[in-house]
Design a protein around this motif. Structure first.
Motif, PDB file in Angstrom:
ATOM      1  N   ARG A  79      -4.931  -2.425   7.989  1.00 52.42           N
ATOM      2  CA  ARG A  79      -6.136  -1.654   8.333  1.00 52.42           C
ATOM      3  C   ARG A  79      -6.630  -0.949   7.076  1.00 52.42           C
ATOM      4  NH1 ARG A  79      -3.867   2.345  12.638  1.00 52.42           N
ATOM      5  NH2 ARG A  79      -2.057   2.176  11.278  1.00 52.42           N
ATOM      6  N   GLY A  85       0.798  -1.232   0.000  1.00 55.47           N
ATOM      7  CA  GLY A  85       0.000   0.000   0.000  1.00 55.47           C
ATOM      8  C   GLY A  85       0.825   1.274   0.000  1.00 55.47           C
ATOM      9  N   LYS A  86       2.086   1.179  -0.405  1.00 57.70           N
ATOM     10  CA  LYS A  86       2.952   2.361  -0.406  1.00 57.70           C
ATOM     11  C   LYS A  86       2.420   3.457  -1.333  1.00 57.70           C
ATOM     12  CE  LYS A  86       6.564   0.143  -1.783  1.00 57.70           C
ATOM     13  NZ  LYS A  86       5.665  -0.888  -2.244  1.00 57.70           N
ATOM     14  N   SER A  87       2.121   3.084  -2.578  1.00 57.93           N
ATOM     15  CA  SER A  87       1.721   4.152  -3.512  1.00 57.93           C
ATOM     16  C   SER A  87       0.376   4.746  -3.109  1.00 57.93           C
ATOM     17  CB  SER A  87       1.751   3.678  -4.971  1.00 57.93           C
ATOM     18  OG  SER A  87       0.898   2.602  -5.145  1.00 57.93           O
ATOM     19  N   THR A  88      -0.511   3.929  -2.559  1.00 56.57           N
ATOM     20  CA  THR A  88      -1.798   4.441  -2.049  1.00 56.57           C
ATOM     21  C   THR A  88      -1.547   5.486  -0.962  1.00 56.57           C
ATOM     22  OG1 THR A  88      -2.795   2.280  -2.466  1.00 56.57           O
ATOM     23  CG2 THR A  88      -3.964   3.726  -0.919  1.00 56.57           C
TER      24      THR A  88
HETATM   25  P1  ADP Z   1       2.421  -0.869  -3.312  1.00 58.78           P
HETATM   26  O1  ADP Z   1       2.649   0.489  -3.924  1.00 58.78           O
HETATM   27  O2  ADP Z   1       3.042  -1.006  -1.962  1.00 58.78           O
HETATM   28  O3  ADP Z   1       2.764  -2.006  -4.206  1.00 58.78           O
HETATM   29  P2  ADP Z   1      -0.413  -0.245  -3.679  1.00 58.78           P
HETATM   30  O4  ADP Z   1      -0.658   1.044  -3.000  1.00 58.78           O
HETATM   31  O5  ADP Z   1      -0.297  -0.266  -5.159  1.00 58.78           O
HETATM   32  O6  ADP Z   1       0.851  -0.981  -3.035  1.00 58.78           O
HETATM   33  O7  ADP Z   1      -1.562  -1.238  -3.209  1.00 58.78           O
HETATM   34  C1  ADP Z   1      -1.664  -2.566  -3.720  1.00 58.78           C
HETATM   35  C2  ADP Z   1      -3.147  -2.927  -3.898  1.00 58.78           C
HETATM   36  O8  ADP Z   1      -3.779  -2.969  -2.605  1.00 58.78           O
HETATM   37  C3  ADP Z   1      -3.941  -1.885  -4.693  1.00 58.78           C
HETATM   38  O9  ADP Z   1      -4.902  -2.567  -5.454  1.00 58.78           O
HETATM   39  C4  ADP Z   1      -4.582  -1.018  -3.632  1.00 58.78           C
HETATM   40  O10 ADP Z   1      -5.796  -0.434  -4.076  1.00 58.78           O
HETATM   41  C5  ADP Z   1      -4.839  -2.000  -2.507  1.00 58.78           C
HETATM   42  N1  ADP Z   1      -4.713  -1.396  -1.168  1.00 58.78           N
HETATM   43  C6  ADP Z   1      -3.845  -0.432  -0.767  1.00 58.78           C
HETATM   44  N2  ADP Z   1      -3.994  -0.144   0.555  1.00 58.78           N
HETATM   45  C7  ADP Z   1      -4.966  -0.974   1.011  1.00 58.78           C
HETATM   46  C8  ADP Z   1      -5.578  -1.175   2.311  1.00 58.78           C
HETATM   47  N3  ADP Z   1      -5.192  -0.507   3.397  1.00 58.78           N
HETATM   48  N4  ADP Z   1      -6.542  -2.118   2.408  1.00 58.78           N
HETATM   49  C9  ADP Z   1      -6.920  -2.823   1.312  1.00 58.78           C
HETATM   50  N5  ADP Z   1      -6.393  -2.688   0.068  1.00 58.78           N
HETATM   51  C10 ADP Z   1      -5.433  -1.772  -0.092  1.00 58.78           C
END
Ligand code: ADP
Ligand code: TYD
Length: 204
Positions: free
Chosen positions: A187, A15-18
């Motif tokens: 979470r 969830g880093k980019s999120t």
């Molecule tokens: P990373 O950049 O670390 O690879 P992303 O932010 O791309 O991770 O998130 C990976 C996937 O999980 C995406 O589909 C995103 O929408 C989903 N996601 C991110 N944070 C959460 C969360 N807290 N709970 C559920 N799903 C999440």
């Protein structure tokens, strides 16, 4: 507040980019400027890394670790779009930084060597804060499978577990030298974002 360099760390799908997107919105909403970026970069050396990950060019684990060092120095020092240049005028949030190297390459080659190889990046561009979003590897694997834009080389459950353990080892080893915050990523994205926002606000 002086401009901060904040690195987001975590295993693939954590969830880093999120969270970077959410923190950047909050910072802007607060009237400050911010630049978001990531490693591997999409510049020359980053593209070479992606070629290795997609098996277009075969390279040893040592070579891959070295390419990440070169990509990171370019990411930091490029005169126009390097992070140091950006920090002159705004906060910088990077999706992955040198702890990613300690964790991902430390699984394959001696982590002390990886740390030494990254010494120049650390001395020229030490992050003000590393945020580790800690998520259960099984949850990450499920998220990754629902979202096929990711690089596949490291994405087996066994490897995610190994990389997470290696992160924990690296954080423990560096805890006196680096500012590291662990965030429970199991979470909702909004709950995590609130915690990260208060970490940011508490920075000097
Ligand atoms: P990373 O950049 O670390 O690879 P992303 O932010 O791309 O991770 O998130 C990976 C996937 O999980 C995406 O589909 C995103 O929408 C989903 N996601 C991110 N944070 C959460 C969360 N807290 N709970 C559920 N799903 C999440
Ligand atoms: P990417 O698709 O950007 O994944 P994510 O969105 O999870 O960050 O791929 C980056 C991959 O590169 C990821 O598996 C971690 C790996 N990596 C390293 O092996 N060493 C490094 O130094 C960095 C920055 C990333």
């Amino acid at each position: 507040m002086t401009n901060k360099l904040i690195a987001f760390e975590g295993i693939d799908g954590s969830g880093k980019s999120t969270q970077i997107k959410k923190l950047a919105e909050k910072i802007k909403g607060n009237g400050e400027d911010v630049y978001t970026t990531f490693e591997p970069t999409d510049n020359y050396i980053g593209k070479l890394i992606r070629d290795v990950f997609s098996y277009r060019y075969e390279a040893s684990q040592e070579t891959i670790a070295g390419l990440f060092v070169a990509d990171r120095l370019d990411h930091l020092l490029h005169p126009e779009h390097g992070m140091l240049k950006m920090l002159e005028t705004k906060h910088v949030l990077t999706d992955r930084y040198y702890f990613s190297s300690y964790a991902y390459h430390g699984v394959h080659v001696d982590m002390t060597w990886v740390m030494e190889a990254n010494r120049m990046a650390v001395s020229k561009g030490k992050a003000d804060l590393h945020i580790f979003i800690d998520v259960n590897p099984e949850i990450c694997l499920k998220r990754i499978h629902n979202n096929r834009t990711h690089i596949e080389m490291y994405e087996t459950l066994d490897n995610l577990i190994r990389v997470r353990n290696q992160y924990l080892l690296a954080f423990d080893q560096m805890k006196d030298r680096e500012n590291i915050m662990m965030v429970d990523g199991n979470r909702s994205a909004d709950e995590i974002a609130e915690e990260i926002w208060s970490l940011f606000k508490n920075m000097e």
